[in-house]
Design an enzyme around this catalytic site. Structure first.
Site, PDB file in Angstrom:
ATOM      1  N   TYR A 137     -23.267  41.254 -24.035  1.00 53.76           N
ATOM      2  CA  TYR A 137     -24.526  40.806 -24.635  1.00 53.76           C
ATOM      3  C   TYR A 137     -24.880  41.774 -25.746  1.00 53.76           C
ATOM      4  O   TYR A 137     -24.886  42.990 -25.542  1.00 53.76           O
ATOM      5  CB  TYR A 137     -25.635  40.802 -23.567  1.00 53.76           C
ATOM      6  CG  TYR A 137     -26.972  40.368 -24.117  1.00 53.76           C
ATOM      7  CD1 TYR A 137     -27.163  39.062 -24.544  1.00 53.76           C
ATOM      8  CD2 TYR A 137     -28.037  41.261 -24.222  1.00 53.76           C
ATOM      9  CE1 TYR A 137     -28.396  38.648 -25.065  1.00 53.76           C
ATOM     10  CE2 TYR A 137     -29.266  40.853 -24.735  1.00 53.76           C
ATOM     11  CZ  TYR A 137     -29.435  39.551 -25.153  1.00 53.76           C
ATOM     12  OH  TYR A 137     -30.644  39.141 -25.663  1.00 53.76           O
ATOM     13  N   ASP A 196     -22.073  48.800 -30.480  1.00 52.28           N
ATOM     14  CA  ASP A 196     -23.403  48.470 -29.984  1.00 52.28           C
ATOM     15  C   ASP A 196     -23.750  49.520 -28.931  1.00 52.28           C
ATOM     16  O   ASP A 196     -23.286  49.462 -27.794  1.00 52.28           O
ATOM     17  CB  ASP A 196     -23.405  47.061 -29.382  1.00 52.28           C
ATOM     18  CG  ASP A 196     -24.759  46.703 -28.768  1.00 52.28           C
ATOM     19  OD1 ASP A 196     -25.613  47.599 -28.654  1.00 52.28           O
ATOM     20  OD2 ASP A 196     -24.933  45.534 -28.391  1.00 52.28           O
ATOM     21  N   LYS A 219     -33.567  50.682 -27.401  1.00 50.71           N
ATOM     22  CA  LYS A 219     -33.902  51.173 -26.058  1.00 50.71           C
ATOM     23  C   LYS A 219     -34.314  52.659 -26.021  1.00 50.71           C
ATOM     24  O   LYS A 219     -35.387  52.989 -26.473  1.00 50.71           O
ATOM     25  CB  LYS A 219     -32.751  50.878 -25.096  1.00 50.71           C
ATOM     26  CG  LYS A 219     -32.530  49.360 -24.892  1.00 50.71           C
ATOM     27  CD  LYS A 219     -31.838  49.064 -23.604  1.00 50.71           C
ATOM     28  CE  LYS A 219     -31.252  47.659 -23.511  1.00 50.71           C
ATOM     29  NZ  LYS A 219     -32.187  46.597 -23.205  1.00 50.71           N
TER      30      LYS A 219
HETATM   31  C1  LIG Z   1     -25.840  46.150 -25.318  1.00 54.23           C
HETATM   32  C2  LIG Z   1     -27.082  45.468 -25.825  1.00 54.23           C
HETATM   33  N1  LIG Z   1     -27.176  45.142 -27.111  1.00 54.23           N
HETATM   34  C3  LIG Z   1     -28.273  44.545 -27.622  1.00 54.23           C
HETATM   35  C4  LIG Z   1     -29.332  44.231 -26.799  1.00 54.23           C
HETATM   36  C5  LIG Z   1     -30.539  43.571 -27.368  1.00 54.23           C
HETATM   37  O1  LIG Z   1     -31.587  44.472 -27.408  1.00 54.23           O
HETATM   38  P1  LIG Z   1     -33.089  43.949 -27.450  1.00 54.23           P
HETATM   39  O2  LIG Z   1     -33.384  43.344 -26.120  1.00 54.23           O
HETATM   40  O3  LIG Z   1     -33.892  45.182 -27.749  1.00 54.23           O
HETATM   41  O4  LIG Z   1     -33.169  42.949 -28.551  1.00 54.23           O
HETATM   42  C6  LIG Z   1     -29.266  44.547 -25.437  1.00 54.23           C
HETATM   43  C7  LIG Z   1     -30.382  44.217 -24.545  1.00 54.23           C
HETATM   44  O5  LIG Z   1     -30.350  44.363 -23.357  1.00 54.23           O
HETATM   45  C8  LIG Z   1     -28.101  45.171 -24.932  1.00 54.23           C
HETATM   46  O6  LIG Z   1     -27.992  45.486 -23.639  1.00 54.23           O
END
Ligand SMILES: Cc1ncc(COP(=O)(O)O)c(C=O)c1O
Length: 454
Positions: free
Chosen positions: A162, A264, A292
């Site tokens: 994700y 990411d 985060k």
């Molecule tokens: C690995 C990763 N990338 C991107 C995101 C997206 O982040 P956001 O929820 O702040 O949009 C998440 C969200 O859990 C994530 O776990």
């Protein structure tokens, strides 16, 4: 699975613990009835859903949170890994309050953004930074930059990851086993509805931890691939670390094919080490996406980029923008998080706590003969209910004892250990956690282990 046979009491225990949880959280049930009239599913974000209702939280301080029924929990969920600083951290509160009194938003740059960008450059060794408001925006900007830089369309991502909820990455996030196709040629499966025709097809998926599969994809799509995006350690199917040499090989391959490598680090960034997984594994990408934990509980993100990619932003060729980017309150929280709270000593302590929690879980796993093992990085860890290591999403589909994971969650919640809903996540420790808190976690886990193996 063979393990199912030896845990035949799991359905009964699950029913009992579920009933207990509902009894303890009646008020959350009432909130849910009210909330669902105005918010689909009764929640602001689908990730907060839980069956039959979510636990509504009233407040938190340090390592503790209280729900609206007055139940007290030790928080190992930590806002999906955001709250490494602990709840209501006095240093973050002071910084944000002081900034609030000086004005909270100008849509003009403030010194805070310079300080945070300098600190991110120091931690990641990546020269240029811009700010976003979430992980989704960070990975969206990374995709725009990769496409803008290469003039190509195709994004390669890892099956089962994700990266936020923008179109290019809402592909094969949790693909159903009967639709994902064979491992050598995985299908690109849209994650929900709402994407324009052709969007899903422009994203191709490969299995994690398989550099040869990535090589085949890059060669087969020569001249079409704009970027390769991955979490350096997968964090949404519990934690799956990269096998030795995998990230290094991806670095070589993407360089050879002229494809930007995108890490990411929304989950790993600032949580697994000061410089995230980039520091931990010693491989530097062209683009790194953060959110985060870097902003200490305020909504913000950042994107780090190489000189060549930054030139596209500088010239305006790729549009990286947003009203709230670098918002002074968020920058004040990020500055306090990165410079005052998550210090080198704090990381040493967090890593020690994590090691001890994992050791404790391993002892219980061994003593009770559970089909499980622990995985951990920095402040994050998990018990993975599989006797074998999980290397990729397809292992997760077939090798994990999902019912045991769900039951462990119920036990934790009923023993006052707040954990991420669902079986896909991990714990995150904060600077407010102590060895006593770990002991409470282990007590709950041992109760579960005892009952389930009785
Ligand atoms: C690995 C990763 N990338 C991107 C995101 C997206 O982040 P956001 O929820 O702040 O949009 C998440 C969200 O859990 C994530 O776990």
């Amino acid at each position: 699975m063979t393990v199912t046979a030896s845990f035949s009491q799991v359905p009964t225990l699950t029913e009992r613990e579920q009933a207990r949880l509902l009894e303890r959280t009646r008020r959350s049930g009432e909130y849910y009835e009210r909330a669902r009239r105005v918010m689909p599913g009764g929640v602001p974000s689908s990730f907060q859903r839980n069956d039959p209702w979510p636990i509504y939280i009233e407040r938190g301080t340090g390592a503790q949170v209280w729900d609206v029924d007055g139940n007290e929990y030790l928080d190992f969920h930590n806002g999906f890994g955001v709250m490494c600083v602990g709840h209501a951290n006095p240093q973050i509160s002071a910084a944000v309050k002081a900034r609030m009194d000086q004005g909270s938003h100008f849509a003009a740059p403030t010194e805070g953004s310079i300080i945070v960008a300098e600190e991110l450059r120091r931690r990641w060794g990546i020269p240029h930074w811009r700010f976003t408001n979430s992980g989704t925006e960070s990975t969206m900007d990374a995709v725009h930059l990769a496409r803008g830089f290469t003039g190509r369309d195709v994004i390669i991502k890892i099956e089962g990851t994700y990266h936020g909820h923008h179109d290019a990455v809402m592909v094969s996030v949790k693909p159903p086993a009967d639709q994902m196709g064979d491992r050598e040629h995985p299908n690109s499966i849209p994650y929900g509805l709402g994407y324009a025709p052709g969007t899903t097809e422009a994203t191709r998926v490969v299995p994690f931890n398989d550099a040869e599969a990535a090589e085949r994809a890059l060669s087969g799509l020569e001249g079409q691939v704009a970027g390769l995006i991955l979490e350096p350690a997968m964090m949404n199917i519990n934690i799956v670390p990269p096998v030795a040499g995998y990230l290094e090989r991806l670095r070589e391959l993407t360089t050879a094919h002229g494809v930007p490598l995108i890490f990411d680090e929304v989950k790993t960034g600032a949580a697994v080490a000061a410089g995230g997984a980039t520091e931990l594994f010693g491989v530097t990408p062209d683009l790194v996406c953060l959110a985060k934990a870097i902003c200490g509980g305020l909504p913000g993100g950042a994107i780090g980029m190489s000189d060549e990619l930054a030139a596209l932003v500088e010239s305006g060729a790729v549009r990286q923008q947003g009203t709230f980017n670098g918002n002074p309150l968020v920058m004040a929280a990020a500055e306090a998080t990165l410079l005052e709270v998550l210090t080198p000593d704090a990381y040493t302590r967090l890593h020690g706590l994590n090691e001890r929690l994992m050791e404790g879980c391993e002892r219980i796993i061994g003593e009770y003969g559970l089909p499980a093992h622990t995985v951990g990085l920095g402040s994050k860890g998990c018990v993975t209910f599989s006797s074998e290591p999980i290397r990729e999403y397809r292992d997760y589909c077939t090798k994990i004892h999902h019912e045991l994971s769900d039951l462990a969650w119920l036990y934790h919640m009923n023993q006052g250990i707040f954990m991420t809903p669902g079986q896909d996540e991990e714990w995150t420790l904060s600077v407010a956690h102590t060895d006593e808190h770990l002991a409470s976690y282990l007590e709950a886990f041992e109760l579960f282990a005892r009952d389930v193996t009785r």
